[in-house]
Enzyme design. Structure first.
Site, PDB file in Angstrom:
ATOM      1  CG  ASP A   1      -1.910   1.122   1.263  1.00 39.36           C
ATOM      2  OD1 ASP A   1      -1.706   2.116   0.538  1.00 39.36           O
ATOM      3  OD2 ASP A   1      -2.900   1.002   2.006  1.00 39.36           O
ATOM      4  CG  HIS A   2       3.247   3.883  -3.243  1.00 37.67           C
ATOM      5  ND1 HIS A   2       4.228   4.371  -2.408  1.00 37.67           N
ATOM      6  CD2 HIS A   2       3.805   3.849  -4.470  1.00 37.67           C
ATOM      7  CE1 HIS A   2       5.311   4.636  -3.094  1.00 37.67           C
ATOM      8  NE2 HIS A   2       5.098   4.328  -4.353  1.00 37.67           N
ATOM      9  NE  ARG A   3      -4.045   3.936   1.400  1.00 35.67           N
ATOM     10  CZ  ARG A   3      -5.213   3.481   1.872  1.00 35.67           C
ATOM     11  NH1 ARG A   3      -6.251   4.309   1.976  1.00 35.67           N
ATOM     12  NH2 ARG A   3      -5.340   2.210   2.227  1.00 35.67           N
TER      13      ARG A   3
END
Length: 476
Positions: free
Chosen positions: A448-450
């Site tokens: 999850d790039h967040r």
């Protein structure tokens, strides 16, 4: 007459499908007898009856989906008490006035039956010529007076015995678990299985104590061959449409929950995936040594065990991969977890399940091997509980068992990372300027790039790869 409603057997489940009734109207049931099998969005669950009596009505048909709180079945309870034995006073007559009484109302049900009854104690009476009754106590039913010093000694010895019992129980657990997970089969049967290419862990034993027999192996092999032989007939199979070319299957249960979760994850968490090829030759050597070790006798050991340990080790060095992105009233927050509930994706006849091993960071290599074996066996048997499906923090999907090199897995909802473990096969590899055959695998990770930036995901994957290349690093 009492009616039992469908409980929430998981965490916030809203509905369940009736898979099969174990009773019918007119049957007599006892407390804790399994009366129905239901399928939730997480697993199959057998519900025990909180009542004893005669079944009057079943409120749903098999295959029907009910909302939590809907009536399941009604029972005409048995309320009469058995006659007391001659010359034996009834418990109710000799119990003290302040003895706790078990509630007649069923407690909350989560697939494990109603709460145990409160303990009923028999009134104690002092013997003539021993201790005097306590002040204010009547002549009958008075408790004996124990000197303070003796009471302290008894209390201390009870605590010591309790601690010793706990230590003995904890020490026995690994041995018991190893025995339970061990595949029971005689050498001739193992030889037949090896010749036929049958994995004994996939075979259900019908012999004494669950032992796998020669007939079990041959039956399993015949079933697999029958499935392959039926493949050419698939295209001519008749369906439900006018031209016989379409078969409709309602989406519900595990498949419905999985589809919903994967769509939410794919379109909520911005996925980024990276891959790394790994020389796992030393992992293969390490696994071979473990298989010969007396400490691992009877325990199935595979490279997945080393990978699981590698993931736990790498997550400690890169904590943000073991986290969640949570939306709150005050805005989003990242919750990093200082514990590892390691999820292992398991393909079962009912669909993809992701049970997890609780507190995996605290397990030794042997304990983790036993936990992996138990998780796989339970999933294959369809006995994974809702509790085992919740609370995961990071997931591994072992696509290598199907001969697949790599893939781009979708992150399990509530997590921020998942690792795909590809097959290990011999390939040409350059070592010190020489091309030699080595055992190579490919690891694929989705993040999850967040929460997990490119640098962090790369460092995590590099750390996992380092362990697969050199398991001895786990000793640091």
């Amino acid at each position: 007459m009492s009616t039992f409603n469908l409980p929430d057997v998981g965490e916030g489940l809203t509905e369940a499908e009736i898979v099969g009734w174990k009773v019918k109207p007119g049957d007599t049931v006892v407390v804790n007898q399994v009366f129905v099998e239901i399928e939730t969005a997480k697993s199959l669950v057998e519900l025990p009856s909180p009542y004893a009596g005669v079944v009057k009505e079943l409120h749903a048909a098999e295959g029907e989906t009910l909302a939590v709180g809907s009536p399941l079945f009604s029972v005409d309870e048995v309320g009469s008490r058995p006659a007391p034995l001659a010359n034996v006073p009834d418990v109710a007559d000799i119990a003290e006035a302040d003895t706790p009484v078990a509630s007649e109302e069923p407690g909350p049900l989560v697939g494990s039956g109603p709460k145990a009854d409160a303990v009923k104690r028999r009134a104690r009476t002092s013997r003539p010529g021993t201790n005097k009754p306590a002040k204010g106590a009547g002549a009958q039913g008075a408790a004996p007076v124990i000197p303070a010093a003796l009471a302290d000694t008894i209390s201390r010895r009870a605590a010591e015995i309790g601690q010793a019992s706990t230590r003995l129980t904890a020490a026995a657990k690994p041995a018991v678990a190893a025995f339970v997970d061990r595949v029971l089969a005689k050498p001739p049967v193992r030889k037949v299985a090896k010749e036929l290419g049958v994995d004994l862990t996939e075979v259900t034993g019908t012999g004494g104590r669950g032992e796998i027999t020669r007939d079990d192996v041959l039956s399993y092999k015949a079933q697999r061959e029958a499935e392959r032989d039926a493949a050419p007939m698939f295209w001519s199979a008749k369906g439900q449409e006018e031209d016989g070319r379409l078969i409709r299957t309602p989406v519900r249960g595990i498949r419905k929950a999985t589809a919903k979760a994967m769509v939410e994850s794919a379109f909520t968490a911005p996925h980024v995936s990276i891959f790394v090829d790994v020389d796992a030759s030393r992992t293969m050597e390490y696994v071979a040594r473990l298989k010969k070790s007396r400490d691992f006798e009877g325990i199935k050991v595979s490279p997945l065990l080393v990978l699981a340990k590698a993931v736990i080790w790498a997550a400690a060095r890169n904590p943000s991969v073991n986290a969640s992105w949570v939306e709150t009233e005050n805005g989003a927050e990242i919750q990093v977890k200082h514990f590892m509930n390691l999820g292992i994706a398991a393909a079962t006849p009912r669909g993809l399940l992701v049970p997890n091993i609780k507190e995996a960071q605290d397990l030794s290599m042997r304990e983790l091997a036993i936990a992996l074996n138990d998780l796989a066996a339970t999933a294959r048997a369809g006995k994974t509980s809702p509790a085992d499906m919740t609370g995961g923090t990071l997931t591994v999907t072992n696509i290598g068992v199907l001969g697949i090199d790599t893939g781009t897995p979708i992150i399990n909802p509530g997590e921020v990372a998942i690792l795909a473990f590809g097959t290990i096969r011999q390939k040409p590899w350059v070592v010190d300027g020489q091309v030699v055959p080595r055992w190579i695998t490919t690891l694929g990770g989705s993040f999850d790039h967040r929460v997990v930036d490119g640098d962090l995901s790369a460092r995590f994957m590099a750390d996992v790869a380092a362990i697969m290349q050199e398991p001895a690093l786990l000793l640091d």
